[in-house]
Design a protein around this motif. Structure first.
Motif, PDB file in Angstrom:
ATOM      1  N   CYS A 112     -17.047  -8.069  21.548  1.00  0.00           N
ATOM      2  CA  CYS A 112     -17.577  -7.320  22.697  1.00  0.00           C
ATOM      3  C   CYS A 112     -19.063  -7.006  22.500  1.00  0.00           C
ATOM      4  O   CYS A 112     -19.846  -7.094  23.443  1.00  0.00           O
ATOM      5  CB  CYS A 112     -16.781  -6.037  22.914  1.00  0.00           C
ATOM      6  SG  CYS A 112     -15.156  -6.327  23.647  1.00  0.00           S
ATOM      7  N   CYS A 141     -15.537  -3.989  18.937  1.00  0.00           N
ATOM      8  CA  CYS A 141     -15.337  -5.184  18.122  1.00  0.00           C
ATOM      9  C   CYS A 141     -16.588  -6.059  18.198  1.00  0.00           C
ATOM     10  O   CYS A 141     -17.383  -5.951  19.143  1.00  0.00           O
ATOM     11  CB  CYS A 141     -14.083  -5.938  18.563  1.00  0.00           C
ATOM     12  SG  CYS A 141     -14.237  -6.819  20.122  1.00  0.00           S
ATOM     13  N   CYS A 196     -13.992  -1.023  24.285  1.00  0.00           N
ATOM     14  CA  CYS A 196     -14.129  -1.895  25.459  1.00  0.00           C
ATOM     15  C   CYS A 196     -12.845  -2.679  25.716  1.00  0.00           C
ATOM     16  O   CYS A 196     -12.241  -2.537  26.773  1.00  0.00           O
ATOM     17  CB  CYS A 196     -15.314  -2.832  25.242  1.00  0.00           C
ATOM     18  SG  CYS A 196     -15.657  -3.926  26.625  1.00  0.00           S
ATOM     19  N   CYS A 197     -12.384  -3.497  24.764  1.00  0.00           N
ATOM     20  CA  CYS A 197     -11.218  -4.363  25.008  1.00  0.00           C
ATOM     21  C   CYS A 197      -9.932  -3.817  24.393  1.00  0.00           C
ATOM     22  O   CYS A 197      -8.873  -4.426  24.534  1.00  0.00           O
ATOM     23  CB  CYS A 197     -11.483  -5.771  24.491  1.00  0.00           C
ATOM     24  SG  CYS A 197     -11.487  -5.899  22.688  1.00  0.00           S
ATOM     25  N   CYS A 201     -11.252  -0.941  19.658  1.00  0.00           N
ATOM     26  CA  CYS A 201     -12.486  -1.264  20.375  1.00  0.00           C
ATOM     27  C   CYS A 201     -12.476  -0.474  21.680  1.00  0.00           C
ATOM     28  O   CYS A 201     -11.504  -0.529  22.436  1.00  0.00           O
ATOM     29  CB  CYS A 201     -12.559  -2.762  20.661  1.00  0.00           C
ATOM     30  SG  CYS A 201     -13.938  -3.206  21.748  1.00  0.00           S
TER      31      CYS A 201
HETATM   32 ZN   LIG Z   1     -13.696  -5.461  21.975  1.00  0.00          ZN
END
Ligand SMILES: [Zn+2]
Ligand SMILES: [Zn+2]
Length: 102
Positions: free
Chosen positions: A35, A32, A10-11, A8
């Motif tokens: 997110c 994901c 982002c995370c 992902c």
């Molecule tokens: Zn994520």
């Protein structure tokens, strides 16, 4: 062929080729499901488009040469260039627009 990016953006959660919670935009930006719904409001941070579920690539070679072993996923982890806080104005101006008009 889809790149099947490994995480992902982002995370940094791992998103292997069999993941059912991987989401992609039309440029293959990969996030994901959590997110996408909780932080991105279905707006891609990079292009402003929406997301769809990424199909799994089969483990079994049902057709010659077309399995996740013969066509392995990308191993290059990709990370977003923005913080979630920086995204709020980007998301706010786009999220109300119908996906096909983005
Ligand atoms: Zn994520
Ligand atoms: Zn995108």
């Amino acid at each position: 062929m889809l790149e099947l990016r490994p995480n992902c953006q982002c995370c940094d959660k791992d998103l292997p080729p069999e993941a059912t919670d991987a989401r992609i935009c039309s440029f293959e930006c990969t996030f994901c499901a959590d997110c996408v719904s909780s932080k991105l409001e279905n707006v891609c941070p990079n292009c402003g488009g929406g997301f769809v579920p990424r199909p799994v690539r089969p483990a079994v070679e049902w057709r010659e040469g077309l399995s996740r072993y013969k066509r392995p996923p990308s191993s290059k982890r990709v990370h977003m260039e923005y913080t979630v806080a920086e995204l709020s104005s980007h998301i706010a101006r786009i999220k109300g627009i119908a996906p096909e008009k983005r």
